[in-house]
Write an enzyme that holds these catalytic residues in place. Structure first.
Site: not given
Length: 182
Positions: A29, A35, A52
């Site tokens: 997750t 981003c 990320h």
């Protein structure tokens, strides 16, 4: 940087991190605003991963403490991590998420991030399998790296008070907050 795996096989990554796994039960997750997360896998090797990143970036102009948050760095780390885990470059497929315009007063960094990620995939010959980028809202992403399943949950509003907290009622679909891609 690979975060530790929790007992329930749920991993949460934050800005500047990536994670690769060949465990079918692992779900990763992350929460995204401007981003972008690239979810990339090799379906035949049974391995996948996610990153990320905060800025598209250019390693030649980045300070050392900025490099780990930059897209070019994290995309390369993710692809190399997949290859080390047994993936083949010619079989990689990707989904992209994030890239929201979270602040009106600044340049649209979310769009720059999403555009960069698309260009990177194209330049590396990585197949684009879908995803969701842009808009005004942040997203929570759940990704199962081995199967490639991805679930997106839209967050309740933009982070900049200048932007509207909600879209007009006539433009909101009752199922618009959640998207699941297989």
């Amino acid at each position: 940087m690979n975060p530790a795996l929790s007992a329930d096989k749920r991993v949460h990554i934050i800005q500047g991190e990536f994670f690769v796994s060949a465990d079918r039960d692992v779900m990763v997750t992350t929460i995204l605003g401007s981003c972008v997360a690239a979810c990339i896998r090799d379906p035949l090797a049974g391995v996948g991963g996610i990153n990320h990143f905060l800025l598209p970036g250019n390693l030649s102009t980045a300070r050392n403490d900025e490099a780990e948050r930059m897209g070019v760095h994290l995309m390369e780390l993710l692809v190399n991590g997949l290859l080390k885990a047994g993936a083949r470059r010619d079989r990689l497929e990707a989904k992209l998420f994030g890239g929201a315009r979270t602040m009106r007063a600044h340049s649209d960094i979310g769009k720059k991030n999403a555009d960069f990620a698309q260009r990177f995939l194209q330049a590396e010959g990585i197949s684009y399998a879908g995803g969701s980028t842009g808009g005004l809202q942040g997203r929570r992403i759940q990704y199962w790296p081995v199967s490639g399943r991805a679930r997106q949950i839209m967050l309740t509003g933009p982070t900049d008070t200048e932007l509207p907290a909600r879209l007009p009622a006539e433009s909101v679909d009752s199922n618009a907050g959640e998207l699941e891609l297989f």
